[in-house]
Design an enzyme around this catalytic site. Structure first.
Site, PDB file in Angstrom:
ATOM      1  N   MET A 131      -0.285  32.030 -23.835  1.00  0.00           N
ATOM      2  CA  MET A 131       0.870  31.656 -24.644  1.00  0.00           C
ATOM      3  C   MET A 131       0.501  30.536 -25.613  1.00  0.00           C
ATOM      4  O   MET A 131       0.986  30.501 -26.746  1.00  0.00           O
ATOM      5  CB  MET A 131       2.043  31.243 -23.746  1.00  0.00           C
ATOM      6  N   PHE A 163       0.842  -1.197   0.000  1.00  0.00           N
ATOM      7  CA  PHE A 163       0.000   0.000   0.000  1.00  0.00           C
ATOM      8  C   PHE A 163       0.880   1.251   0.000  1.00  0.00           C
ATOM      9  O   PHE A 163       1.791   1.379   0.808  1.00  0.00           O
ATOM     10  CB  PHE A 163      -0.920  -0.001   1.230  1.00  0.00           C
ATOM     11  N   GLN A 164       0.588   2.151  -0.886  1.00  0.00           N
ATOM     12  CA  GLN A 164       1.333   3.413  -1.060  1.00  0.00           C
ATOM     13  C   GLN A 164       2.822   3.164  -1.292  1.00  0.00           C
ATOM     14  O   GLN A 164       3.666   3.949  -0.873  1.00  0.00           O
ATOM     15  CB  GLN A 164       1.097   4.361   0.119  1.00  0.00           C
TER      16      GLN A 164
END
Lengths: 584, 172
Positions: free
Chosen positions: A482, A113-114
């Site tokens: 731009m 996880f993560q």
């Protein structure tokens, strides 16, 4: 040597390294470090609203102080969100140390996880990175990382720290002296090269200094040395976007910025010079224009701390590897020792004055009070209103950035914070947060476009939380200006996805965050609106409505030479061949 | 519009680096990120304490690109030294090892053995229907041997890539 947890070592090292501020966002894999921070009130932690903003705030802190910016984020999404700011710092040579949490060592490689491969992902967007597998290594690595981030060409360093390494205990060791095994950047310039440089400058009839961010990075003394050398030699000076502020814009030897949106006089002088003295600048494509037509008749001296910048784009006649400040000091000493008085550059200056006479930054405008505001006018009015207040200016990226670079003048370094190399929309506002944290009593203004600002607009919460008196001055033209300008130049005005649709009401948004919101609609309101922004305590957002279809000139179009500038809208043809289209 | 590429010359680079995780990825990633060529790459640690590795890279490019490759490698934090072995002209030795498996019986098998002898390739394994040859030499020599073996029942090749070292008494 003291036995302590890895998390305590991280915080102790920050204290020992003199860090006063950390920009970050907590998460599971950095909780031990956050707990250690809780017990160290000497380190101020600024809680951002998105990890990308933490990195830009750290950049703003670093650029405005010269000290490294420090970031603390969690594993996985915390680390990946930081990647844009890390890359931005790499391209603009900003000293930064990013501490990332990582899953415990036993879980690395299991798609936990993560979990993400932070050192893998950041390997090519950092100057160096570490994965710390042993708490005993944390002390030396922390100290070495700050050394690497701040020595030689500055840049970002990532330290990835697994959660169990933060929890485990080990010996905290402060290295007595950082003498890296392999990383020994050359700081002192070679004496023979300096002597050659002095002789080349003395012999030159049409010299020009082309300076860059390296002069700023070399510290205020380098800017002072630049001023002294320019005074001694009498040569004109131009600078890259990153170098603005190293030389005062009100000096008669200042030609303005060069390159794609630089001044006509700066670009023409580069083209016609017989000697270019490049100091801490890297011949970026935005600076050189078409390479085979870049300053064809000049000899070139290149002073840079990074040997790989030399001969990378433009072959030079004399390379000086070293710190910009030390090289400038050495040239000054050599110049004085040789008793040079400098040549009479009168003829060269007459030509420069001829190019200046085009008044390339002039723009058409109506003067009555109800007239729409030209964006250039808004920047000039902001500059006039803040003279004497020594403001720190940050920008986002786009037309407003170029107008700010053209029309806002700087007298000293570390007051101009902008994303040059990576061109990161969303940089400016969080950078202003970092600058304001470092300089609580200074006037910090983010000149923004309405599109760029929205890329990190969530940081309004951070500003409110820390009661930062940041001012955001939006040049609101309701376009990604731009992009639209390039579509007009290159794609016959087919405006594919460049309109800023569904904009928020910025005044109401300010209100929602407890800020002051102001709106400026026409020329008659401009000066009073800016005055009110400056005088209002606390954070202010100014929605300055400007002429929607104004474009940024002068401009060297893609694939063109310095001598082929478009000076006004009527020079635009609206089409380009594929070779030009393919160039950035 | 067509994209043009520039022809280059072959260079052998010897690079000493910290023998640490991720260093090889950093070096190879630099080549891919900046669009440089790698024709071959070998790496192994070379010191008694296993602290340093030597990487030999064969690359190609026009001279300014070769200079840029060396400068880019040299500024990486874990890189100790970068040497262009071509700088001293032909004054370096290059070797590559290949293991070449050839399968077959009868005349082809005899012919393979005879050519291996000419090339001073060693037989390192054999069955009734196959040989594995070990050949050491310049990449050219290895190429030529493999080309001949294609006519004699070549089934598999493994090559080490080039290792190289400068002639003379000086160390890198």
């Amino acid at each position: 040597m003291t036995e302590m947890s890895g998390a305590d070592m991280v915080v102790q090292a920050l204290v020992d390294l003199g860090v006063d501020t950390v920009f970050g966002y907590p998460g599971g894999a950095v909780l031990p470090i956050y707990d250690a921070l809780y017990k160290h009130p000497t380190i101020q932690h600024i809680l951002v609203r998105h990890e990308q903003a933490a990195t830009h705030a750290a950049e703003g802190y670093a650029r405005s102080t010269g000290k490294p910016g420090v970031v603390l984020v969690t594993s996985g999404p915390g680390a990946t969100n930081a990647v844009t700011g890390i890359t931005d710092a790499l391209l603009d040579s900003i000293p930064m140390v990013v501490l990332t949490g990582q899953v415990s060592t036993a879980l690395i490689g299991t798609d936990a996880f993560q979990e993400c491969d932070t050192v893998g992902i950041t390997r090519h967007c950092t100057k160096h990175n570490y994965l710390v597998m042993d708490p005993d290594r944390l002390g030396p690595i922390m100290h070495e990382a700050f050394h690497i981030a701040t020595h030689g060409r500055p840049g970002p360093v990532v330290i990835d720290i697994p959660k169990n390494v933060q929890v485990a205990t080990g010996q905290y060791v402060i290295p007595e002296k950082i003498a890296h095994k392999s990383y020994r950047p050359q700081v002192e310039p070679d004496a023979d090269a300096i002597a050659q440089a002095v002789a080349m400058i003395a012999a030159s009839e049409r010299p020009i200094f082309y300076t860059g961010g390296g002069v700023i990075n070399a510290g205020p003394d380098a800017s002072a040395a630049l001023r002294q050398l320019v005074a001694l030699t009498g040569a004109p000076v131009t600078s890259t976007l990153m170098g603005l502020g190293a030389f005062p814009s009100d000096d008669e030897k200042w030609l303005g910025m060069l390159g794609m949106h630089g001044t006509y006089e700066a670009n023409m002088a580069m083209n016609r010079a017989d000697l270019i003295i490049a100091v801490g600048a890297r011949f970026d494509d935005r600076v050189t224009g078409r390479l085979d037509a870049f300053s064809p008749d000049s000899k070139k001296i290149h002073i840079d701390i990074d040997r790989s910048s030399i001969n990378k784009i433009v072959p030079v006649d004399l390379a000086i590897v070293g710190d910009a400040g030390r090289a400038l000091d050495a040239i000054i000493a050599g110049w004085q020792a040789a008793g040079h008085n400098g040549r009479d550059l009168g003829e060269w200056w007459r030509r420069v004055d001829g190019w200046r006479a085009t008044r390339c930054l002039d723009f058409p405008e109506k003067k009555d009070a109800s007239a729409e505001i030209m964006p250039q006018r808004a920047v000039k009015a902001l500059f006039d209103a803040t003279r004497g207040l020594d403001p720190i200016i940050t920008t986002e990226v786009g037309q407003h950035q170029m107008w700010a670079a053209q029309h806002f003048g700087f007298a000293a370094p570390n007051r101009w914070l902008t994303s040059g190399g990576l061109g990161t929309m969303g940089y400016g506002f969080p950078a202003s947060v970092g600058a304001q944290i470092a300089h609580p009593d200074r006037l910090v203004i983010c000149i923004a476009g309405e599109a760029s600002l929205q890329m990190n607009i969530q940081e309004m919460g951070t500003v409110s939380q820390y009661r930062l008196p940041v001012k955001i001055f939006i040049l609101n033209n309701e376009w990604m200006g731009m992009v639209r300008q390039w579509q007009e130049l290159t794609y016959e005005s087919r405006y594919s996805n460049s309109y800023s649709d569904s904009l928020p009401d910025f005044v109401k948004l300010a209100d929602a965050y407890g800020w002051t919101g102001l709106r400026i609609d026409n020329l008659g309101q401009l000066e009073d609106g800016i005055k009110k922004m400056i005088e209002t305590p606390g954070p202010v957002i100014v929605d300055c409505r400007v002429a929607q279809l104004a474009n940024c000139f002068p401009m060297i179009p893609s694939g063109a030479a310095h001598t082929e500038m478009l000076l006004q809208p009527s020079d635009v043809t609206g089409t380009m061949d594929d070779e030009a289209k393919a160039l950035v | 519009m067509k994209i043009k590429t520039e022809a280059g010359e072959r260079h052998v680079l010897a690079i000493t680096v910290d023998n640490e995780a991720g260093v090889l990825a950093k070096i190879t990633g630099l080549f891919t990120a900046r669009g440089y060529n790698i024709e071959s790459l070998t790496v192994a640690d070379i010191t008694a304490d296993h602290a340093l590795s030597r990487i030999t890279i064969v690359t190609s490019g026009p001279p300014p690109i070769i200079d840029q490759i060396i400068a880019q490698l040299d500024r990486l934090v874990p890189v100790h030294k970068v040497i262009d072995l071509n700088d001293a002209g032909e004054a370096h030795v290059e070797r590559e090892i290949a293991l070449v498996k050839v399968a077959g019986t009868g005349d082809k098998r005899i012919e393979a053995l005879r050519m291996a002898d000419v090339f001073r390739a060693k037989v390192v394994d054999t069955t009734l229907t196959s040989f594995i040859f070990e050949i050491t030499g310049t990449s050219d020599k290895v190429d030529r041997f493999i080309a001949l073996m294609r006519e004699c029942g070549l089934v598999e090749v493994g090559r080490t890539g080039v290792v190289a070292i400068a002639r003379g008494s000086e160390a890198l």
